[in-house]
Design a protein around this motif. Structure first.
Motif, PDB file in Angstrom:
ATOM      1  N   UNK A   1      -0.942  16.781   3.414  1.00 13.39           N
ATOM      2  CA  UNK A   1      -0.637  15.496   2.788  1.00 13.39           C
ATOM      3  C   UNK A   1      -1.868  15.046   2.005  1.00 13.39           C
ATOM      4  N   UNK A   2      -1.674  14.565   0.810  1.00 14.23           N
ATOM      5  CA  UNK A   2      -2.788  14.097  -0.010  1.00 14.23           C
ATOM      6  C   UNK A   2      -3.452  12.888   0.628  1.00 14.23           C
ATOM      7  N   UNK A   3      -4.765  12.940   0.786  1.00 13.32           N
ATOM      8  CA  UNK A   3      -5.511  11.845   1.399  1.00 13.32           C
ATOM      9  C   UNK A   3      -5.977  10.818   0.375  1.00 13.32           C
ATOM     10  N   UNK A   4      -5.570  10.990  -0.868  1.00 11.92           N
ATOM     11  CA  UNK A   4      -6.027  10.096  -1.943  1.00 11.92           C
ATOM     12  C   UNK A   4      -5.452   8.686  -1.778  1.00 11.92           C
ATOM     13  N   UNK A   5      -6.350   7.693  -1.838  1.00  9.22           N
ATOM     14  CA  UNK A   5      -5.949   6.287  -1.795  1.00  9.22           C
ATOM     15  C   UNK A   5      -6.366   5.660  -3.132  1.00  9.22           C
ATOM     16  N   UNK A   6      -5.401   5.289  -3.976  1.00  4.31           N
ATOM     17  CA  UNK A   6      -5.732   4.699  -5.286  1.00  4.31           C
ATOM     18  C   UNK A   6      -6.555   3.421  -5.147  1.00  4.31           C
ATOM     19  N   UNK A   7      -7.327   3.135  -6.172  1.00  2.00           N
ATOM     20  CA  UNK A   7      -8.211   1.972  -6.153  1.00  2.00           C
ATOM     21  C   UNK A   7      -7.453   0.678  -5.879  1.00  2.00           C
TER      22      UNK A   7
ATOM     23  N   UNK B   1      -4.730  15.242  11.003  1.00  2.00           N
ATOM     24  CA  UNK B   1      -3.368  15.783  11.066  1.00  2.00           C
ATOM     25  C   UNK B   1      -2.724  15.766   9.681  1.00  2.00           C
ATOM     26  N   UNK B   2      -2.922  14.674   8.939  1.00  2.00           N
ATOM     27  CA  UNK B   2      -2.371  14.574   7.583  1.00  2.00           C
ATOM     28  C   UNK B   2      -2.917  15.686   6.700  1.00  2.00           C
TER      29      UNK B   2
ATOM     30  N   UNK C   1       0.822  -1.209   0.000  1.00  2.00           N
ATOM     31  CA  UNK C   1       0.000   0.000   0.000  1.00  2.00           C
ATOM     32  C   UNK C   1       0.857   1.261   0.000  1.00  2.00           C
ATOM     33  N   UNK C   2       2.018   1.203   0.685  1.00  2.00           N
ATOM     34  CA  UNK C   2       2.883   2.383   0.802  1.00  2.00           C
ATOM     35  C   UNK C   2       3.559   2.767  -0.516  1.00  2.00           C
ATOM     36  N   UNK C   3       3.456   1.917  -1.514  1.00  2.00           N
ATOM     37  CA  UNK C   3       4.017   2.271  -2.823  1.00  2.00           C
ATOM     38  C   UNK C   3       3.275   3.457  -3.430  1.00  2.00           C
ATOM     39  N   UNK C   4       1.987   3.608  -3.076  1.00  2.00           N
ATOM     40  CA  UNK C   4       1.160   4.646  -3.688  1.00  2.00           C
ATOM     41  C   UNK C   4       0.517   5.595  -2.687  1.00  2.00           C
ATOM     42  N   UNK C   5       0.657   5.322  -1.395  1.00  2.00           N
ATOM     43  CA  UNK C   5      -0.042   6.115  -0.391  1.00  2.00           C
ATOM     44  C   UNK C   5       0.940   6.600   0.677  1.00  2.00           C
ATOM     45  N   UNK C   6       0.750   7.835   1.151  1.00  2.00           N
ATOM     46  CA  UNK C   6       1.608   8.403   2.204  1.00  2.00           C
ATOM     47  C   UNK C   6       1.465   7.591   3.492  1.00  2.00           C
TER      48      UNK C   6
END
Length: 300
Positions: A217-223, A211-212, A27-32
């Protein structure tokens, strides 16, 4: 239900949490990191809260009934304890770990995070006066030695003088989670373990995501990341926390905290199977050593 179900629950909680490290890496490959942490805790809170309104909740809670007397209601003291559990376990712990990881090496972080087990045992012994026999001490020591070896890839790469601020933050994360473990013991006597864990997830996850957002920080989580975040949230955090609380109720913070550290072994095996990371005979040997320690604890 016999006392040994506490040990079984601690091992199951460790197993569910152990698989999270591999899924989080994907998941961390695409999400902060901050968004991953907030999302999995919030998911855990939502899933467990929804389960509270289904027949499944009562069936599981009946399975958890044992000789320990439980409480139905929450007092003002319980709410204060819950607030500190959320603060240390779902907010300060993950936050310190994430920022610490960004300011030190992965090897240092893996080694220092084992202080969570050490701090949990010390707080349980010194503050909450849990009893430890010589046999328990041997079992905990075997588990701790195994955890340190398995979680640290190469001791020659350990440089604690490098990334001093990050090292301190990792230690603070370990201390925060140790405080959370011991305070959670006080809430484990509540019958509705789903309520305790869901509130911990909801408040902690929401605080991390807020906080993010505040630090832009972008809250976007890719599909493609959603299945990993959901699995970690629902199972590795949600159900793992419920089992962890039951184990705390049955066998105490000291033993539960020590057994839960076997999650590092589960993580190493799962990473080997899914990501192709190395799993040496040395790790296998110390993994067996850890389960010998668990067996010794269960003989109490």
């Amino acid at each position: 239900m016999t006392h040994h179900y506490g040990y079984v629950s601690a091992v199951l909680a460790a197993f569910l949490f152990g698989i999270s490290s591999t899924l989080n890496k994907i998941a961390l490959r695409d999400v902060h990191p901050m968004v991953v942490a907030g999302s999995v805790y919030l998911t855990a809170g939502i899933v467990l809260m929804l389960l509270r309104f289904t027949p499944v909740k009562e069936r599981i809670l009946k399975k958890f009934e044992s000789g320990v007397k439980t409480q139905e209601s929450f007092s003002g003291r319980d709410i204060v304890i819950l607030a500190f559990v959320v603060l240390f376990g779902s907010f300060l712990g993950p936050l310190s770990f994430m920022f610490g990881l960004n300011n030190t090496t992965a090897v240092n972080a893996s080694l220092l995070l084992n202080t969570e087990t050490l701090f949990t045992v010390l707080i349980a012994l010194l503050v909450f006066k849990e009893k430890a026999s010589r046999r328990s001490g041997i079992g905990i020591l075997l588990i701790l030695i195994g955890t340190v070896v398995i979680s640290t890839e190469n001791f020659r790469e350990v440089e604690l003088s490098k990334g001093l601020l990050g090292n301190i933050l990792i230690l603070l994360a370990g201390l925060s989670w140790a405080i959370d473990n011991n305070l959670s013991k006080l809430l484990s006597v509540k019958r509705d373990l789903f309520l305790v864990t869901s509130l911990k997830g909801l408040f902690g996850g929401a605080a991390l995501l807020i906080l993010a957002s505040l630090v832009e920080v972008s809250l976007h989580v890719p599909l493609q990341s959603i299945p990993y975040v959901f699995t970690v949230g629902a199972f590795s955090i949600g159900f793992s926390l419920v089992l962890f609380l039951f184990a705390l109720r049955e066998i105490g913070a000291m033993k539960t905290g020590a057994i839960f550290s076997t999650s590092s072994l589960v993580g190493a095996i799962f990473a080997f199977l899914v990501l192709g990371e190395s799993f040496t005979t040395v790790k296998a040997f110390f993994g067996v050593l850890m389960f010998i320690g668990v067996y010794i604890l269960s003989l109490e």
